[in-house]
Scaffold this motif. Sequence first.
Motif, PDB file in Angstrom:
ATOM      1  N   UNK A  66      48.015  26.102  -5.847  1.00 22.40           N
ATOM      2  CA  UNK A  66      48.399  26.517  -7.192  1.00 22.40           C
ATOM      3  C   UNK A  66      48.484  28.032  -7.347  1.00 22.40           C
ATOM      4  N   UNK A  67      47.814  28.769  -6.478  1.00 22.36           N
ATOM      5  CA  UNK A  67      47.871  30.238  -6.527  1.00 22.36           C
ATOM      6  C   UNK A  67      48.266  30.756  -5.153  1.00 22.36           C
ATOM      7  N   UNK A  68      49.509  30.493  -4.731  1.00 20.66           N
ATOM      8  CA  UNK A  68      49.922  30.805  -3.359  1.00 20.66           C
ATOM      9  C   UNK A  68      49.948  32.284  -3.029  1.00 20.66           C
ATOM     10  N   UNK A  69      50.002  33.139  -4.036  1.00 29.68           N
ATOM     11  CA  UNK A  69      50.096  34.579  -3.784  1.00 29.68           C
ATOM     12  C   UNK A  69      48.793  35.324  -4.069  1.00 29.68           C
ATOM     13  N   UNK A  70      47.734  34.560  -4.272  1.00 31.75           N
ATOM     14  CA  UNK A  70      46.471  35.180  -4.679  1.00 31.75           C
ATOM     15  C   UNK A  70      45.543  35.458  -3.500  1.00 31.75           C
ATOM     16  N   UNK A  71      44.746  36.486  -3.678  1.00 33.30           N
ATOM     17  CA  UNK A  71      43.609  36.730  -2.802  1.00 33.30           C
ATOM     18  C   UNK A  71      42.495  35.824  -3.322  1.00 33.30           C
TER      19      UNK A  71
END
Length: 412
Positions: free
Chosen positions: A203-208
Amino acid sequence: MTSRSRVRAAAVCLAAAGIVLLVAPGALAAPLGDPTVSGGTQGREYVALGDSYSAGFGLEPFSEEPAAGCFQALANYPHRIAESLGLTLDDRTCSGAVTADIRDVEQVTAAGASAPVQSASLSATTEIVTLSIGGNDLQFSDIAASCIAASSLGPLVADQTTPNCRSKYVVSGGGVEVDTLKDRIDSLVAPALASTFALVTEKAPNAEIVVVGYPAITPDPTNTPVGGCFSPAFTAAGYPENSFPFTDVDTAYLHETEAHLDAAIQTAAEASGATFISTLEATAAHSACTTTDSYMNGITLEPGEGTPTTPGASLKLGALHPNEAGVAYLAETVGAALRTSLEPGTPEATAPTATASATATAQPTAPAPTAPTAPLVIAGVLVLLGAALGTALFVRRRSAAANRTPKHTPEA
């Protein structure tokens, strides 16, 4: 109805003996680090997920977010990190949360409110996620409640025939010992963690994504005083402050259990591609056992509501949870890791080190206490740890939802 009134009402429903919760005084602490933030982190979208160890259970004042009864402190470590790094925070942390509440279940809080599914706050624009979860899936509050002892040698308060908690959970069969708690971690908690972290990554593919392990509640052998840790939760004279009412055997056993959970969280986090920060070893010298420089609250009871024949007791919120020093440690440790990750080329910040003392201070030695009354022992002490680890505050009301097989979790 005020937040405090809702807490009292829920507590009365849970504790037939008239046990109530007493909110411990707290203060809004200063934010982490230098208030000056750099352009590298300013305004980035930060979503905080997790249970009471992220929510800051016990550190007043509380907000009403994400729902009344989540006991989310305004000075929890996500808020401190966000202020220090200039992040835009969406704090979904809620005391009592289990992995299902992260994935796909609306959580019923202590106040009877409904907290939204935590992962619903994630999207492709989310840049930072922190998460602590798993303790409630293990039902650690119930475990801790069953381990309350009358003295350092036992027996258990709830079962006078059982010398310690280890003998309750480690069973022998055919000459082989089976640790039922470790088995529960491996067969139930670990798959739920793996499913949860995979969903967060999806759901947060671009998150650290940073998964934060639990700090030490009990010490490791190196940091256990020669005289042991035991101090009674109640005596004939009253209720000691920050007591540690676990046998010598269970002090070691509970730490082993937490270490096994920590390893399971790490395995699941790293398999999903998340960064894992273990705080267990670094805080072992600052557990609820120590009387100096502790990062964890012990257990404190106070006289409370009851009847002439059945005395009542109140529990200060935050039992067996990070105190002000502990929350500050988590904020510094996690914040330093995020700053290094988000600002390539920035000299790595040095997080505070929890250095073990060569002369650990033991809890005051006390004789086996004389319980005020049997009803208080059975009702008061066992209920109090349903709130401790906060995590499981009033979770019994919805244990079916917490224990069912998660939608994204393979059959155990």
